[in-house]
Design an enzyme around this catalytic site. Structure first.
Site, PDB file in Angstrom:
ATOM      1  N   ILE A 114       0.814  -1.227   0.000  1.00  0.00           N
ATOM      2  CA  ILE A 114       0.000   0.000   0.000  1.00  0.00           C
ATOM      3  C   ILE A 114       0.839   1.265   0.000  1.00  0.00           C
ATOM      4  O   ILE A 114       0.319   2.363  -0.168  1.00  0.00           O
ATOM      5  CB  ILE A 114      -0.986   0.044   1.205  1.00  0.00           C
ATOM      6  CG1 ILE A 114      -0.223  -0.202   2.519  1.00  0.00           C
ATOM      7  CG2 ILE A 114      -2.130  -0.940   1.012  1.00  0.00           C
ATOM      8  CD1 ILE A 114      -1.067   0.040   3.747  1.00  0.00           C
ATOM      9  N   GLY A 115       2.125   1.132   0.205  1.00  0.00           N
ATOM     10  CA  GLY A 115       2.948   2.338   0.217  1.00  0.00           C
ATOM     11  C   GLY A 115       4.411   2.019   0.011  1.00  0.00           C
ATOM     12  O   GLY A 115       4.855   0.903   0.259  1.00  0.00           O
ATOM     13  N   GLY A 117       8.338   3.814   0.684  1.00  0.00           N
ATOM     14  CA  GLY A 117       9.041   4.919   1.324  1.00  0.00           C
ATOM     15  C   GLY A 117      10.499   4.861   0.929  1.00  0.00           C
ATOM     16  O   GLY A 117      10.892   4.056   0.088  1.00  0.00           O
ATOM     17  N   ALA A 118      11.271   5.720   1.548  1.00  0.00           N
ATOM     18  CA  ALA A 118      12.673   5.819   1.179  1.00  0.00           C
ATOM     19  C   ALA A 118      13.436   4.521   1.458  1.00  0.00           C
ATOM     20  O   ALA A 118      14.373   4.190   0.757  1.00  0.00           O
ATOM     21  CB  ALA A 118      13.299   6.958   1.949  1.00  0.00           C
ATOM     22  N   PHE A 119      13.025   3.786   2.481  1.00  0.00           N
ATOM     23  CA  PHE A 119      13.839   2.640   2.903  1.00  0.00           C
ATOM     24  C   PHE A 119      13.122   1.303   2.794  1.00  0.00           C
ATOM     25  O   PHE A 119      13.603   0.291   3.257  1.00  0.00           O
ATOM     26  CB  PHE A 119      14.297   2.852   4.352  1.00  0.00           C
ATOM     27  CG  PHE A 119      15.082   4.113   4.493  1.00  0.00           C
ATOM     28  CD1 PHE A 119      16.419   4.128   4.158  1.00  0.00           C
ATOM     29  CD2 PHE A 119      14.481   5.281   4.903  1.00  0.00           C
ATOM     30  CE1 PHE A 119      17.145   5.301   4.249  1.00  0.00           C
ATOM     31  CE2 PHE A 119      15.195   6.451   4.992  1.00  0.00           C
ATOM     32  CZ  PHE A 119      16.531   6.472   4.661  1.00  0.00           C
ATOM     33  N   GLY A 120      11.976   1.304   2.201  1.00  0.00           N
ATOM     34  CA  GLY A 120      11.271   0.035   2.087  1.00  0.00           C
ATOM     35  C   GLY A 120       9.833   0.248   1.678  1.00  0.00           C
ATOM     36  O   GLY A 120       9.492   1.242   1.048  1.00  0.00           O
ATOM     37  N   GLU A 121       9.005  -0.677   2.096  1.00  0.00           N
ATOM     38  CA  GLU A 121       7.620  -0.639   1.647  1.00  0.00           C
ATOM     39  C   GLU A 121       6.680  -0.808   2.829  1.00  0.00           C
ATOM     40  O   GLU A 121       7.099  -1.206   3.920  1.00  0.00           O
ATOM     41  CB  GLU A 121       7.381  -1.774   0.651  1.00  0.00           C
ATOM     42  CG  GLU A 121       7.634  -3.128   1.310  1.00  0.00           C
ATOM     43  CD  GLU A 121       7.346  -4.325   0.425  1.00  0.00           C
ATOM     44  OE1 GLU A 121       7.486  -4.219  -0.803  1.00  0.00           O
ATOM     45  OE2 GLU A 121       6.975  -5.371   0.987  1.00  0.00           O
ATOM     46  N   VAL A 122       5.410  -0.489   2.584  1.00  0.00           N
ATOM     47  CA  VAL A 122       4.385  -0.733   3.587  1.00  0.00           C
ATOM     48  C   VAL A 122       3.362  -1.657   2.946  1.00  0.00           C
ATOM     49  O   VAL A 122       2.925  -1.404   1.824  1.00  0.00           O
ATOM     50  CB  VAL A 122       3.712   0.591   4.031  1.00  0.00           C
ATOM     51  CG1 VAL A 122       2.638   0.331   5.073  1.00  0.00           C
ATOM     52  CG2 VAL A 122       4.744   1.569   4.569  1.00  0.00           C
ATOM     53  N   ASP A 231       9.713  16.485   9.385  1.00  0.00           N
ATOM     54  CA  ASP A 231       9.434  16.072   8.011  1.00  0.00           C
ATOM     55  C   ASP A 231       7.941  15.827   7.803  1.00  0.00           C
ATOM     56  O   ASP A 231       7.550  14.873   7.137  1.00  0.00           O
ATOM     57  CB  ASP A 231      10.237  14.795   7.717  1.00  0.00           C
ATOM     58  CG  ASP A 231      10.356  14.534   6.217  1.00  0.00           C
ATOM     59  OD1 ASP A 231      10.187  15.480   5.434  1.00  0.00           O
ATOM     60  OD2 ASP A 231      10.602  13.373   5.846  1.00  0.00           O
TER      61      ASP A 231
HETATM   62  N1  LIG Z   1      -0.345   2.441   9.283  1.00  0.00           N
HETATM   63  C1  LIG Z   1      -0.604   2.679   8.003  1.00  0.00           C
HETATM   64  N2  LIG Z   1      -1.832   2.428   7.498  1.00  0.00           N
HETATM   65  C2  LIG Z   1      -2.087   2.677   6.189  1.00  0.00           C
HETATM   66  N3  LIG Z   1      -1.190   3.154   5.313  1.00  0.00           N
HETATM   67  C3  LIG Z   1       0.034   3.408   5.744  1.00  0.00           C
HETATM   68  C4  LIG Z   1       0.403   3.182   7.102  1.00  0.00           C
HETATM   69  N4  LIG Z   1       1.708   3.543   7.250  1.00  0.00           N
HETATM   70  C5  LIG Z   1       2.126   3.965   6.042  1.00  0.00           C
HETATM   71  N5  LIG Z   1       1.137   3.879   5.124  1.00  0.00           N
HETATM   72  C6  LIG Z   1       1.201   4.228   3.692  1.00  0.00           C
HETATM   73  O1  LIG Z   1       2.523   3.985   3.238  1.00  0.00           O
HETATM   74  C7  LIG Z   1       3.122   5.221   2.788  1.00  0.00           C
HETATM   75  C8  LIG Z   1       4.591   5.247   3.137  1.00  0.00           C
HETATM   76  O2  LIG Z   1       4.716   5.135   4.540  1.00  0.00           O
HETATM   77  P1  LIG Z   1       5.825   5.908   5.341  1.00  0.00           P
HETATM   78  O3  LIG Z   1       5.801   7.351   4.929  1.00  0.00           O
HETATM   79  O4  LIG Z   1       5.688   5.608   6.777  1.00  0.00           O
HETATM   80  O5  LIG Z   1       7.091   5.168   4.757  1.00  0.00           O
HETATM   81  P2  LIG Z   1       8.568   5.631   4.827  1.00  0.00           P
HETATM   82  O6  LIG Z   1       9.418   4.539   4.302  1.00  0.00           O
HETATM   83  O7  LIG Z   1       8.889   6.092   6.183  1.00  0.00           O
HETATM   84  O8  LIG Z   1       8.516   6.844   3.855  1.00  0.00           O
HETATM   85  P3  LIG Z   1       9.265   8.202   3.865  1.00  0.00           P
HETATM   86  O9  LIG Z   1      10.300   8.187   4.925  1.00  0.00           O
HETATM   87  O10 LIG Z   1       9.803   8.243   2.481  1.00  0.00           O
HETATM   88  O11 LIG Z   1       8.190   9.217   4.103  1.00  0.00           O
HETATM   89  C9  LIG Z   1       2.298   6.329   3.452  1.00  0.00           C
HETATM   90  O12 LIG Z   1       2.323   7.501   2.691  1.00  0.00           O
HETATM   91  C10 LIG Z   1       0.908   5.703   3.486  1.00  0.00           C
HETATM   92  O13 LIG Z   1       0.254   5.860   2.235  1.00  0.00           O
END
Ligand SMILES: Nc1ncnc2c1ncn2[C@@H]1O[C@H](COP(=O)(O)OP(=O)(O)OP(=O)(O)O)[C@@H](O)[C@H]1O
Length: 521
Positions: A114-115, A117-122, A231
């Site tokens: 579903i998402g 990010g810079a270091f992986g995925e969600v 951020d």
């Molecule tokens: N608990 C959650 N429930 C639903 N969606 C989520 C959740 N956590 C993250 N996401 C989705 O995943 C995306 C990326 O998450 P997140 O920003 O935490 O990742 P990241 O790797 O820390 O990214 P970055 O540091 O690049 O912002 C979010 O923009 C959101 O769309």
């Protein structure tokens, strides 16, 4: 562990009895950075271990006292009281057993991404034992290490575990295997504000007011725990199924130092004092950019959010300039998000991220409002009092000065989270991901890395960097509440059952150090 054993680690540490904490001794001060790092990790490990252990004992005593008190109030017989206490003991034992049980990636079925990010995925995931749905954030260790993000991930995990607020995404577990760190969080199915903004273009002032007001409560709740987010951006603001907003992603800030500001500030001796104008060749204000360029910006922005570079659009000038910064920087970011909600683009956006950086630093000349869309004088005033110098920025002297701004006149701060949200997302079921982008599952099925048994120890044996990452938020009473270990007491209709009395006492939120996790029997 390589060149590492408990004796050596402990030998390099000295307990400071006066301050009741561990201090690095002289051995450490003359040792190599690696040894110092290991000593620091050991210090943290030991402190966490004892803190958790003592807290656990205290909680247990507290629960016993509370049950005794409730039993006395309920005026039930001594035998019944004894039965209740025995029942509690059984539950405590079960609780400890569950707590000791190691949680790992094998306990979850991995579902849709579903998402990114810079270091992986969600991705969505399902706990195999309970069927519960969570969001799993998976971070590549090597990436975190090579980019100096270990402290950041630790702060994210700490903050999530520490802060129990309805405005902050809840962390249920964190664990690791040889390659990845995992955060298992509550799943918020309403999608993030970036997706909402891409879909809606602009929001009405009423809708924006609701999200900005909830963001204020969320930001304030992390500030109360002495965290600065630094951020805040629309992709970190996520909606629950009712449409209420929660803040996520703490501390995984982009290494902006390397990417932009250093290049910009050093190579061009950029001081932030010079004036900036379109005549100097700086690109036009976002709202006077041609439509196709703006569309390109929007499309690119999504990609940027997933890249290792990220976006700088919401970052405060003092953060970019690497001046000292404090909590006020988060209020700047909020001002930039509010501008985007009402105008359609962030105030300093540009095709070129270096330009964005320059515009932010030169906000005095670059902050402009277009003729269309029109926004109220109060909205404009609030934005201008957020996107400004720290000294005059609202929030610098406390959150109340933002809340008191006339734009929020209609907001009932105390009941905001109980009220109906400005927009209720469509969510059809636990596994519904319609409010998120579709991602191709490039990685395929999860890796078959062994995460249990003796191999696990070998695989993670060099991870002194990530000691203390593991966390488990248990609610064993909930999971065993229906089991036949419960004994219902008989009595008058007023007599509470053991279930209802015990049910009021929660055994949860216990962080356990890695060492206490034992492989399953
Ligand atoms: N608990 C959650 N429930 C639903 N969606 C989520 C959740 N956590 C993250 N996401 C989705 O995943 C995306 C990326 O998450 P997140 O920003 O935490 O990742 P990241 O790797 O820390 O990214 P970055 O540091 O690049 O912002 C979010 O923009 C959101 O769309």
């Amino acid at each position: 562990m390589e060149g590492y054993d408990g004796t050596v680690r402990l030998g390099a540490l000295h307990m400071n009895h006066d301050r009741n904490e561990f201090d690095s001794g002289p051995d450490v001060s003359v040792s190599s950075p690696v040894t110092r790092q290991k000593a620091a990790a050991a210090k943290q490990f030991i402190e966490n271990h004892y803190k958790n252990y003592l807290q656990g004992l205290q909680d247990r005593k507290e629960r016993r006292r509370e049950l005794q008190r409730q039993a006395q109030e309920a005026q039930i017989s001594t035998e019944e009281q004894e039965e209740m206490m025995r029942n509690l003991e059984r539950r405590e034992t079960e609780f400890m057993r569950v707590q000791r049980r190691k949680v790992g990636i094998d306990d979850f079925e991995q579902l849709t991404v579903i998402g990114k990010g810079a270091f992986g995925e969600v991705r969505l995931c399902r706990a195999k034992s309970t069927g519960e749905i969570y969001a799993m954030k998976k971070l590549k260790k090597s990436e975190m290490l090579s980019r100096g993000q270990v402290e950041h991930v630790r702060s994210e995990r700490n903050l999530l575990a520490e802060v129990d607020s309805r405005c902050i995404v809840k962390l249920h577990y964190s664990f690791q295997d040889s390659d990845f760190l995992y955060l298992i969080m509550e799943y918020l199915p309403g999608g993030d504000i970036m997706t909402l903004l891409m879909r809606e273009d602009i929001l009405s002032e009423d809708v924006a007011r609701f999200y900005i007001a909830e963001s204020i409560l969320a930001i304030h709740s992390i500030h109360q725990h002495n965290y600065v987010h630094r951020d805040i951006k629309p992709d970190n603001l996520i909606l629950d199924k009712k449409g209420h907003l929660k803040l996520s992603d703490f501390g995984l800030c982009k290494p902006l130092d390397d990417k932009y500001s250093t290049i910009l500030l050093e190579s061009e001796e950029f001081t932030g004092n010079e004036s900036i104008s379109e005549a100097d060749g700086y690109s036009a204000s976002p709202w006077s950019m041609p439509k196709e360029k703006l569309l390109h910006w929007k499309r690119n922005r999504r990609a940027l959010a997933y890249s290792t570079v990220g976006t700088l659009d919401y970052m405060a000038p003092e953060v970019l300039l690497k001046k000292g910064y404090g909590m006020e920087c988060d209020w700047w970011s909020l001002g930039a998000i509010m501008y985007e909600m009402l105008i359609g683009y962030p105030p300093f956006c540009s095709d070129d991220p270096r330009m964005t950086c320059r515009k932010i630093i030169n906000w005095k000349t670059c902050l402009k409002f277009p003729g269309e869309p029109k926004i109220s004088a109060e909205a404009k005033d609030l934005i201008c009092h957020l996107l400004c110098d720290v000294e005059t920025r609202l929030g610098t002297r406390g959150v109340e000065e933002i809340k008191a701004h006339p734009w929020f006149k209609s907001i009932q701060w105390d009941t905001l989270y109980e009220m109906e949200a400005a927009y209720k997302p469509t969510v059809t079921g636990d596994l519904d991901t319609q409010n998120f982008e579709k991602f191709p599952d490039l990685e395929g099925p999860p890796s078959a890395t062994a995460t249990v048994g003796p191999w696990r120890k070998m695989l993670t044996s060099k991870d002194t960097n990530f000691i203390g990452f593991t966390f488990k938020k248990s609610d064993v009473l909930k999971s065993i509440g229906n089991s036949d270990t419960d004994v219902k007491l008989h009595g008058s209709s007023q007599t509470p059952s053991v279930i209802s009395l015990l049910g009021r006492i929660n055994l949860q939120d216990t962080a356990i150090p890695e060492s206490e996790q034992k492989p399953d029997a």
